[in-house]
Motif scaffolding. Sequence first.
Motif, short mmCIF file in Angstrom:
data_model
loop_
_atom_site.label_atom_id
_atom_site.label_comp_id
_atom_site.label_asym_id
_atom_site.label_seq_id
_atom_site.Cartn_x
_atom_site.Cartn_y
_atom_site.Cartn_z
N ALA A 30 -19.36 28.44 39.84
CA ALA A 30 -19.58 27.93 38.49
C ALA A 30 -21.10 27.30 38.45
CB ALA A 30 -18.88 26.86 38.08
N SER A 31 -21.82 26.86 39.45
CA SER A 31 -23.24 26.63 39.42
C SER A 31 -23.96 27.89 39.40
CB SER A 31 -23.45 25.64 40.64
OG SER A 31 -22.61 24.65 40.64
N VAL A 33 -23.24 30.83 38.13
CA VAL A 33 -23.17 31.49 37.04
C VAL A 33 -23.91 30.80 35.74
CG1 VAL A 33 -21.68 32.13 35.24
CG2 VAL A 33 -21.11 32.52 37.49
N GLY A 34 -23.80 29.55 35.82
CA GLY A 34 -24.38 28.54 35.10
C GLY A 34 -25.98 28.56 35.03
N LEU A 35 -26.45 28.51 36.36
CA LEU A 35 -27.99 28.65 36.41
C LEU A 35 -28.54 30.17 36.23
CD1 LEU A 35 -28.33 26.81 39.53
CD2 LEU A 35 -29.22 26.13 37.55
N THR A 36 -27.68 31.21 36.36
CA THR A 36 -27.86 32.48 35.88
C THR A 36 -28.06 32.70 34.56
OG1 THR A 36 -26.86 33.35 37.84
CG2 THR A 36 -27.33 34.89 36.24
N LEU A 37 -27.00 31.93 33.89
CA LEU A 37 -27.05 32.12 32.32
C LEU A 37 -28.15 31.36 31.70
CD1 LEU A 37 -23.41 32.07 31.42
CD2 LEU A 37 -24.70 34.10 31.43
N TRP A 38 -28.48 30.03 32.29
CA TRP A 38 -29.51 29.34 31.86
C TRP A 38 -30.90 30.07 32.03
CZ3 TRP A 38 -33.41 26.76 34.83
CH2 TRP A 38 -34.24 26.11 33.93
#
Length: 54
Positions: A30-31, A33-38
Amino acid sequence: MGEEPTWGELLVAFLLIGAIPVVVAVAVIASVVGLTLWGRALLRRLTRTASDSG
């Protein structure tokens, strides 16, 4: 000496021990994926700003 654990107690213990790596793995995924999207949103915003000013 203590009593031997029942099958139910052993099953609960194994499930709890097995849940720890699963929780850690889900948190890591989740971290990432979240950092990638950000990061992609930030790059998209920066490139859009650069193309507007140029």
